[in-house]
Structure formats: structure tokens, C-alpha cells
Enzyme design. Structure first.
Site, mmCIF file in Angstrom:
data_model
loop_
_atom_site.group_PDB
_atom_site.id
_atom_site.type_symbol
_atom_site.label_atom_id
_atom_site.label_comp_id
_atom_site.label_asym_id
_atom_site.label_seq_id
_atom_site.Cartn_x
_atom_site.Cartn_y
_atom_site.Cartn_z
ATOM 1 N N LEU A 86 16.060 -33.334 10.990
ATOM 2 C CA LEU A 86 16.284 -32.220 11.916
ATOM 3 C C LEU A 86 15.341 -32.220 13.115
ATOM 4 O O LEU A 86 14.858 -31.176 13.540
ATOM 5 C CB LEU A 86 16.173 -30.868 11.178
ATOM 6 N N CYS A 116 21.305 -29.685 4.410
ATOM 7 C CA CYS A 116 20.630 -30.900 4.867
ATOM 8 C C CYS A 116 19.761 -31.464 3.752
ATOM 9 O O CYS A 116 18.859 -30.788 3.261
ATOM 10 C CB CYS A 116 19.768 -30.608 6.092
ATOM 11 N N VAL A 150 16.646 -38.369 9.313
ATOM 12 C CA VAL A 150 16.038 -37.965 10.587
ATOM 13 C C VAL A 150 15.174 -36.721 10.404
ATOM 14 O O VAL A 150 14.089 -36.606 10.968
ATOM 15 C CB VAL A 150 17.120 -37.742 11.661
ATOM 16 N N LYS A 156 28.017 -24.531 6.511
ATOM 17 C CA LYS A 156 28.182 -25.957 6.255
ATOM 18 C C LYS A 156 27.749 -26.272 4.826
ATOM 19 O O LYS A 156 26.590 -26.075 4.463
ATOM 20 C CB LYS A 156 27.367 -26.778 7.253
ATOM 21 N N GLY A 189 21.266 -30.035 15.032
ATOM 22 C CA GLY A 189 20.725 -28.932 14.256
ATOM 23 C C GLY A 189 19.463 -28.340 14.859
ATOM 24 O O GLY A 189 18.555 -29.057 15.269
#
Length: 304
Positions: free
Chosen positions: A73, A130, A71, A165, A46
């Protein structure tokens, strides 16, 4: 012989298997194990407008039948990607999908313009799902208004097909998919990770510094199949299905539910050769059942 080719939103894939964003970096490390041109496509890590260092560790934890990640991004930023990583990727004979995430609608639009003008990017995957960042990301993906706004902005500036997404952390994922379709999305991909948490009983603290993270791996596969089926039944645009795909039978199941392409994610971390294994096993499944083309099984589930 089985024809594994899939035309997806006007882009030709040599086979239905794509590496899922966030699990494959920019491909270089995996390229030391095998020929990346064997993949149907690579969805890169990403990207954001500027460099991100991500969240504080610990930010990865193994769970039964899966893993948690927060994480956040981590990436070098879109300009560094275009300068340092894209030349390598565009040399490969496979489809390159750039995944983008923004804090604002304008940031999504800026990245869409830069990447679609960069030679070597075949498609954009718009990450509005996300769960591991405090701004942007999932705040757009959990409402129809948010998804509509981002999709419209990206479509305005993109010269390549746009795939949105979707987040599983919603009440009605089909409604969210219809919102993306309504603003011109060429495809949707799902699912992103499920928001989850683990606690260390000895320290009484969450195992992740961020407290919560995204759950992926085999544990989420039945949820992903259900949501892929719901979305594929609700929209006319094609679906990329992902979420716990670990083998060829999983890929076939996801395609029967309505996915035209399959994303392999967490399996890459378990076995770097996983995508190739899935490609071969899917081909064997099709041949064994007398199916001559991979596209023939898309959406062919027989409901009770």
C-alpha cells in the site's frame, strides 16, 4: 449497436470496465497512452490516512500465468491525494472510485469523511482484504465481525456509495459478503489477491522480501469466477468482479457469473491498452450474440 451502460449502486458507468486498484496508480501514466475517458471507471491506488512507503524490495515477482506482489500500500496519504491527484482525476469524464485501507476502524471512518466531501470522488472501495500489510487490511476482511465494524463506520460518514472489497483468503466468502450487506454496503468487489509464496531454490530464500505476497493474474481467474458466482447468489447488492480478467471473453464470463462491473488489474501491467481491448471485445461478444445491452447478461449463467 450495444448499450454498454451499467447503473451500479446508483452510479452511472458508460461501460462495465473499471481499472482495478493497485494496478493503475492515479491514472496519469496510462493517460499518456490513451484517452482515459474511454474507461467505465478508474479505481485509484489504495489510500491510507498518512503516507506509506510500502514494503522492502523485492516486492514484485512474475509467476506462471500471474504475478506476486507485496507492495504494501505505498501511497502519498489521503490529504496529498485530494490536493495533488484528485483535480486531475475529476477533470476526466469517467467514474472515480477511491480505495481506502486503515489500521483501525477510526481510520477508515476518517478517510470516508474526507473523501466523500472531496469534489470528484464518486464511490468508495473499502479495502478490508490486503494481504501485504501487518496491521489492518486483511485482519478486518477475514471475519464477519471485522467486515461489519468497518462497513458500519464507513457508511456512517460516507456521502457516496460504499463498496467493500472482499478477500478470497476465507472459508466462506458469501458469509463475509452478507455481513457487508447487513451493515449497509451498497456493493461488493472481489476478489483481492490470493495469499501465495515462491522460493528461490538456489538461495533457498523466498523471492519476496516479505516472504509471502498476493497472487494475481490469469492463474486466479477460475477461483474469482467461482467466488463471484457464490457472492452474487448470496446478496442483493451489485458485484464488481475481478481477478485474472485478461480479455473480453473473461469479462463476459465474469458477468455471466453475476458481476455487473469488471475490474481489469494485472492485465494493465502486461499491456497498458488492456482495458480498451476488453471493452471492445466485450462489445463485439454482445453484438455477435444479438444482445443489445451489457446488463442483460449479468447473472445469466445456465447451471447444469
Amino acid at each position: 449497436m450495444v448499450d454498454m451502460r451499467i447503473n451500479f449502486a446508483g452510479v452511472e458507468f458508460k461501460n462495465p470496465i473499471v481499472t482495478a486498484s493497485g494496478t493503475f496508480g492515479f491514472g496519469r501514466e496510462y493517460g499518456e497512452y490513451y484517452d482515459l475517458t474511454k474507461l467505465g471507471g478508474i479505481c485509484v491506488k489504495g489510500l491510507t490516512v498518512t503516507e506509506r512507503l510500502g514494503n522492502m524490495p523485492p516486492r514484485i515477482a512474475e509467476t506462471p500465468a500471474g504475478m506476486l506482489n507485496s507492495v504494501g500500500l505505498q501511497n502519498p496519504g489521503v490529504d496529498a491525494f485530494i490536493r495533488d491527484e484528485l483535480p486531475f482525476l475529476k477533470s476526466l469524464d469517467t467514474v472515480i472510485i477511491a480505495n481506502i485501507s486503515g489500521n483501525t476502524v477510526d481510520e477508515y471512518a476518517e478517510m470516508a469523511e474526507k473523501l466523500s466531501n472531496a469534489d470528484g470522488v464518486d464511490m468508495l472501495e473499502v479495502n478490508v482484504s490486503c494481504p501485504n500489510v501487518k496491521a489492518g487490511g486483511m485482519q478486518f476482511g477475514t471475519t464477519t465481525d471485522g467486515v461489519s465494524a468497518v462497513t458500519a463506520a464507513v457508511k456512517k460518514y460516507s456521502k457516496v456509495p460504499v463498496m467493500v472489497k472482499l478477500s478470497p483468503n476465507v472459508t466462506d466468502i458469501a458469509e463475509i459478503a452478507r455481513a457487508a450487506e447487513g451493515e449497509g454496503a451498497d456493493a461488493v468487489s472481489l476478489i483481492n489477491t490470493l495469499l501465495a509464496m515462491r522460493i528461490d531454490t538456489q538461495t533457498r530464500r523466498p523471492v519476496l522480501h516479505n516472504n509471502m505476497g498476493g497472487l494475481s493474474g490469469a492463474a486466479v481467474f477460475p477461483v474469482a469466477v467461482r467466488m463471484v458466482w457464490q457472492v452474487a447468489s448470496a446478496v442483493k447488492i451489485p458485484v464488481l468482479g475481478m481477478g485474472g480478467v485478461m480479455d473480453g471473453d473473461n469479462a463476459a464470463e465474469m458477468m455471466l457469473a453475476g458481476a455487473s462491473l469488471i475490474g481489469v488489474g494485472t492485465a494493465n501491467i502486461v499491456d497498458p491498452y488492456a482495458p480498451l481491448t476488453v471493452i471492445d471485445a466485450l462489445g463485439e461478444y454482445l453484438a455477435h450474440n444479438g444482445i443489445h445491452s451489457a446488463k442483460e447478461i449479468v447473472g445469466e449463467v445456465i447451471l447444469n
